[in-house]
Enzyme design. Structure first.
Site, PDB file in Angstrom:
ATOM      1  N   HIS A  82       0.849  -1.195   0.000  1.00  0.00           N
ATOM      2  CA  HIS A  82       0.000   0.000   0.000  1.00  0.00           C
ATOM      3  C   HIS A  82       0.881   1.239   0.000  1.00  0.00           C
ATOM      4  CE1 HIS A  82      -3.107   2.863   1.136  1.00  0.00           C
ATOM      5  NE2 HIS A  82      -3.935   1.982   0.633  1.00  0.00           N
ATOM      6  N   ASP A  90      -7.919  -5.595   0.105  1.00  0.00           N
ATOM      7  CA  ASP A  90      -8.414  -6.446  -0.980  1.00  0.00           C
ATOM      8  C   ASP A  90      -8.010  -7.900  -0.845  1.00  0.00           C
ATOM      9  OD1 ASP A  90      -9.752  -4.428  -2.436  1.00  0.00           O
ATOM     10  OD2 ASP A  90      -7.800  -3.624  -3.002  1.00  0.00           O
TER      11      ASP A  90
HETATM   12  N1  CMC Z   1       4.194  -7.499  -4.911  1.00  0.00           N
HETATM   13  C1  CMC Z   1       5.512  -7.438  -5.154  1.00  0.00           C
HETATM   14  N2  CMC Z   1       6.251  -6.313  -5.064  1.00  0.00           N
HETATM   15  C2  CMC Z   1       5.613  -5.198  -4.708  1.00  0.00           C
HETATM   16  C3  CMC Z   1       4.232  -5.174  -4.427  1.00  0.00           C
HETATM   17  C4  CMC Z   1       3.523  -6.385  -4.527  1.00  0.00           C
HETATM   18  N3  CMC Z   1       2.216  -6.434  -4.281  1.00  0.00           N
HETATM   19  N4  CMC Z   1       3.858  -3.914  -4.104  1.00  0.00           N
HETATM   20  C5  CMC Z   1       4.969  -3.171  -4.175  1.00  0.00           C
HETATM   21  N5  CMC Z   1       6.033  -3.948  -4.542  1.00  0.00           N
HETATM   22  C6  CMC Z   1       7.412  -3.492  -4.709  1.00  0.00           C
HETATM   23  C7  CMC Z   1       7.586  -2.855  -6.072  1.00  0.00           C
HETATM   24  O1  CMC Z   1       7.979  -3.809  -7.029  1.00  0.00           O
HETATM   25  C8  CMC Z   1       8.627  -1.806  -5.799  1.00  0.00           C
HETATM   26  O2  CMC Z   1       9.883  -2.418  -5.844  1.00  0.00           O
HETATM   27  P1  CMC Z   1      11.179  -1.597  -6.437  1.00  0.00           P
HETATM   28  O3  CMC Z   1      11.274  -0.351  -5.602  1.00  0.00           O
HETATM   29  O4  CMC Z   1      12.315  -2.543  -6.256  1.00  0.00           O
HETATM   30  O5  CMC Z   1      10.842  -1.312  -7.869  1.00  0.00           O
HETATM   31  C9  CMC Z   1       8.352  -1.389  -4.352  1.00  0.00           C
HETATM   32  O6  CMC Z   1       7.643  -2.475  -3.752  1.00  0.00           O
HETATM   33  C10 CMC Z   1       7.513  -0.122  -4.240  1.00  0.00           C
HETATM   34  O7  CMC Z   1       6.371  -0.299  -5.068  1.00  0.00           O
HETATM   35  P2  CMC Z   1       5.597   0.923  -5.710  1.00  0.00           P
HETATM   36  O8  CMC Z   1       4.745   0.424  -6.830  1.00  0.00           O
HETATM   37  O9  CMC Z   1       6.561   2.038  -5.999  1.00  0.00           O
HETATM   38  O10 CMC Z   1       4.707   1.357  -4.472  1.00  0.00           O
HETATM   39  P3  CMC Z   1       3.455   2.280  -4.559  1.00  0.00           P
HETATM   40  O11 CMC Z   1       3.283   2.897  -3.245  1.00  0.00           O
HETATM   41  O12 CMC Z   1       3.568   3.180  -5.734  1.00  0.00           O
HETATM   42  O13 CMC Z   1       2.268   1.238  -4.899  1.00  0.00           O
HETATM   43  C11 CMC Z   1       0.536  -0.368  -4.662  1.00  0.00           C
HETATM   44  C12 CMC Z   1       1.345   0.760  -3.986  1.00  0.00           C
HETATM   45  C13 CMC Z   1      -0.669  -0.698  -3.803  1.00  0.00           C
HETATM   46  C14 CMC Z   1       0.059   0.098  -6.038  1.00  0.00           C
HETATM   47  C15 CMC Z   1       1.460  -1.616  -4.809  1.00  0.00           C
HETATM   48  O14 CMC Z   1       1.860  -2.083  -3.538  1.00  0.00           O
HETATM   49  C16 CMC Z   1       0.787  -2.745  -5.590  1.00  0.00           C
HETATM   50  O15 CMC Z   1       0.857  -2.766  -6.820  1.00  0.00           O
HETATM   51  N6  CMC Z   1       0.102  -3.718  -4.873  1.00  0.00           N
HETATM   52  C17 CMC Z   1      -0.648  -4.750  -5.565  1.00  0.00           C
HETATM   53  C18 CMC Z   1      -2.000  -4.203  -5.994  1.00  0.00           C
HETATM   54  C19 CMC Z   1      -2.952  -4.013  -4.841  1.00  0.00           C
HETATM   55  O16 CMC Z   1      -3.106  -4.898  -4.004  1.00  0.00           O
HETATM   56  N7  CMC Z   1      -3.627  -2.849  -4.809  1.00  0.00           N
HETATM   57  C20 CMC Z   1      -4.643  -2.543  -3.802  1.00  0.00           C
HETATM   58  C21 CMC Z   1      -4.239  -1.400  -2.915  1.00  0.00           C
HETATM   59  S1  CMC Z   1      -5.328  -1.263  -1.475  1.00  0.00           S
HETATM   60  C22 CMC Z   1      -6.863  -0.794  -2.159  1.00  0.00           C
HETATM   61  C23 CMC Z   1      -6.874   0.648  -2.492  1.00  0.00           C
HETATM   62  O17 CMC Z   1      -6.962   1.474  -1.577  1.00  0.00           O
HETATM   63  O18 CMC Z   1      -6.796   0.970  -3.674  1.00  0.00           O
END
Ligand code: CMC
Length: 427
Positions: A304, A361
Site C-alpha cells: 500500500h 483487498d
Molecule cells: N508485490 C511485489 N512487489 C511489490 C508489491 C507487490 N504487491 N507492491 C509493491 N512492490 C514493490 C515494487 O515492485 C517496488 O519495488 P522496487 O522499488 O524494487 O521497484 C516497491 O515495492 C515499491 O512499489 P511501488 O509500486 O513504488 O509502491 P506504490 O506505493 O507506488 O504502490 C501499490 C502501492 C498498492 C500500487 C502496490 O503495492 C501494488 O501494486 N500492490 C498490488 C495491488 C494491490 O493490491 N492494490 C490494492 C491497494 S489497497 C486498495 C486501495 O486502496 O486501492
C-alpha cells in the site's frame, strides 16, 4: 510563531511556512514557491504531495490507524451501519435518531431509477465490464436529473439520490446481464438488505436474508467508505475542480477505481488465488514471481502507498471472512491458499524489507464470494462502499475557500524548437 523551512537557492534564502495538521503531521506550504523562486516541485505519483487540507479521514500508515471524522474504523465496523457511516462522512458527525430516520426515508424515496435507463443497460455488449457500465450510467444520471445543485438542500437531495440509486443501478446491471427479471427496491428493507434482495431475489426463488451476510456486507462497505486522497478520490477532486457536474466527477472516480492497482485489486486477488488453485495450490511460485524484478507480476492484495504495516481494514476483513464462512458452514479453498500465502509472505525478507502486508483487498474477495457476488461485480461493490467518501470529499472541495482548478505543472524534456517541414521535403 509557526515553523518555517529555509530553502537556499543561488545564494538567496526563502522561508517556506510549515503547516501542522490536527494529528501533528507536517507539510511545507509551497504555494508561493514558483512565484518567489521560479522553481516547481517534481513528485511522480504524488507520494510526497499533500493536495488539500481535509477534515474527513485520518490515516497513519506507520501505525496502521484509520479514522472517519475522528472515529476509529474498528469502532464503526463493530457498532455502526453503512448508512450511518455514510451520514457521518458526508455531514461531519453521527446523526441523531430523527436525522437517521429522515436520511433513511430519503434513501428509500430516491431508490428507483428512471425506467428509460433500463434500455441503456440492455444495449451494452454482453461482455461489458460492470465498472464501465456503472461509470457510464452514473454520468448519464445528469441527463435524467439536470436541475442545478445550488442550495444546500438541493445538494443534499442530489447526493442522497446517488447513494440511493447506485445500489439499484448495480443490482439492475447484474440482473440484466444474466437475462433475469429486474427486482425493485422495497420500502420495508434497509440499505444493505435491499441491495442483497435486488441482487438475488427471483420470482421462483425468494431470497432469504441472513443476518451474518447482512452484517458482513455492512462491514465490507464501512471499511471501504473513505480512504482520504487515494487515486479515485483524487480523480473526483481533480475532475470536480473544473466545476463539472457532480455526476461527472463521481463517474471519473468510478473509472479511476477500476484499475487493478486500486479498487480492481479485489477482483485481481481472486483471479490470482484461482490461478494458484488451478495450478495445484502452488502459492510459492506466486511468491517467487512477485520477488523477481524481471517479472512484472505483483502479489495482488499486498502493499500500500500509505500503510507500511498491516492495513487495519484487512485485519477486520480477515476476521469477518472467517466468521462468515463459519456461520454459513462454507469452505472456500481460496481462503486456505490466501492464509498460506500470507503466512509465507510475512516471513519472507523481500516482503519484510519492502513493508508489504495484506491490504483490504486480500480477503475482501473471499467475503464477496461467500455472499454470492460474482467476481466481475467485486469492484462495483468497492465503488458503492466508496461513494460516501467521494461525496464527502467532493463537497469539501466545493466549499474550500482556497479552491483552485487542479492543474499540475511539468518539467518539459522534449525537443527544443523544431520547425515545420512540408511533407514533400521529409525523408
Ligand atoms: N508485490 C511485489 N512487489 C511489490 C508489491 C507487490 N504487491 N507492491 C509493491 N512492490 C514493490 C515494487 O515492485 C517496488 O519495488 P522496487 O522499488 O524494487 O521497484 C516497491 O515495492 C515499491 O512499489 P511501488 O509500486 O513504488 O509502491 P506504490 O506505493 O507506488 O504502490 C501499490 C502501492 C498498492 C500500487 C502496490 O503495492 C501494488 O501494486 N500492490 C498490488 C495491488 C494491490 O493490491 N492494490 C490494492 C491497494 S489497497 C486498495 C486501495 O486502496 O486501492
Amino acid at each position: 510563531m509557526g515553523e518555517f523551512v529555509t530553502l537556499t537557492y543561488q545564494g538567496e534564502s526563502f522561508e517556506l511556512p510549515v503547516i501542522v495538521g490536527s494529528e501533528g503531521e507536517k507539510a511545507i506550504d509551497i504555494s508561493k514557491l514558483r512565484s518567489e523562486t521560479g522553481l516547481i516541485t517534481l513528485d511522480p505519483g504524488y507520494a510526497n504531495t499533500g493536495a488539500c487540507q481535509s477534515s474527513i479521514t485520518f490515516m497513519d500508515g506507520e501505525k496502521g490507524i484509520l479514522r472517519y471524522r475522528g472515529i476509529p474504523v474498528e469502532e464503526l465496523a463493530q457498532h455502526s451501519t453503512f448508512k450511518e457511516t455514510a451520514y457521518l462522512l458526508i455531514n461531519g458527525r453521527l446523526p441523531n435518531t430523527a436525522e437517521l430516520r429522515h436520511f433513511s426515508i430519503m434513501l428509500n424515496d430516491h431508490s428507483l431509477i428512471h425506467e428509460d435507463m433500463k434500455a441503456f443497460y440492455q444495449n451494452f455488449p454482453t461482455a461489458s465490464h460492470p465498472m464501465g457500465i456503472l461509470s457510464a450510467m452514473v454520468n448519464a444520471l445528469r441527463s435524467f436529473y439536470p436541475e442545478l445543485e445550488t442550495s444546500e438542500e438541493e445538494t443534499n437531495i442530489m447526493v442522497t439520490r446517488l447513494l440511493a440509486k447506485i445500489r439499484t443501478m448495480a443490482a439492475m446491471s447484474y440482473k440484466i446481464s444474466r437475462g433475469h427479471t429486474v427486482v425493485y427496491p422495497r420500502p420495508d428493507l434497509a440499505y444493505c438488505e435491499n441491495f442483497l434482495n435486488m441482487m438475488f431475489d427471483t420470482p421462483v426463488k425468494p431470497y432469504r436474508l441472513k443476518k451474518e451476510v447482512i452484517r458482513a456486507l455492512q462491514v465490507f462497505w464501512i471499511l471501504h467508505a473513505d480512504h482520504e486522497q487515494n487515486c479515485s478520490t483524487s480523480a473526483v477532486r481533480v475532475v470536480g475542480s473544473g466545476r463539472v457536474n457532480f455526476y461527472a466527477a463521481i463517474s471519473a472516480g468510478i473509472a479511476a477505481l477500476w484499475g487493478p492497482l486500486h479498487g480492481g485489486a479485489n477482483q485481481a486477488v481472486v483471479d490470482m488465488l484461482t490461478a494458484i488453485h488451478n495450478d495445484g495450490g502452488n502459492f510459492r511460485k506466486a511468491i517467487n514471481r512477485a520477488k523477481d524484478k524481471n517479472d512484472p507480476f505483483r502479489l495482488m492484495g499486498f502493499g500500500h502507498r500509505v500503510y507500511k504495516t498491516y492495513d487495519p481494514r484487512a485485519k477486520i476483513m480477515k476476521k469477518i471472512c472467517d466468521q462468515l464462512l463459519d456461520s454459513l458452514d462454507k469452505h472456500d479453498p481460496l481462503l486456505d491458499i490466501a492464509r498460506e500465502l500470507e503466512a509465507v509472505a510475512l516471513e519472507d525478507p523481500y516482503f519484510i524489507d519492502y513493508n508489504l502486508y495484506p491490504n483490504i483487498d486480500f480477503y475482501s474477495g473471499i467475503v464477496l464470494r461467500a455472499i454470492g457476488i460474482p467476481t466481475s461485480m467485486f469492484t462495483v461493490m468497492f465503488a458503492i462502499g466508496r461513494l460516501p467518501g467521494w461525496i464527502a470529499q467532493w463537497k469539501e472541495s466545493m466549499d474550500d475557500p482556497n479552491w483552485r482548478i487542479c492543474r499540475p505543472r511539468q518539467i518539459y524534456i522534449g525537443p527544443n524548437i523544431n520547425h515545420y517541414i512540408p511533407i514533400e521535403k521529409r525523408e
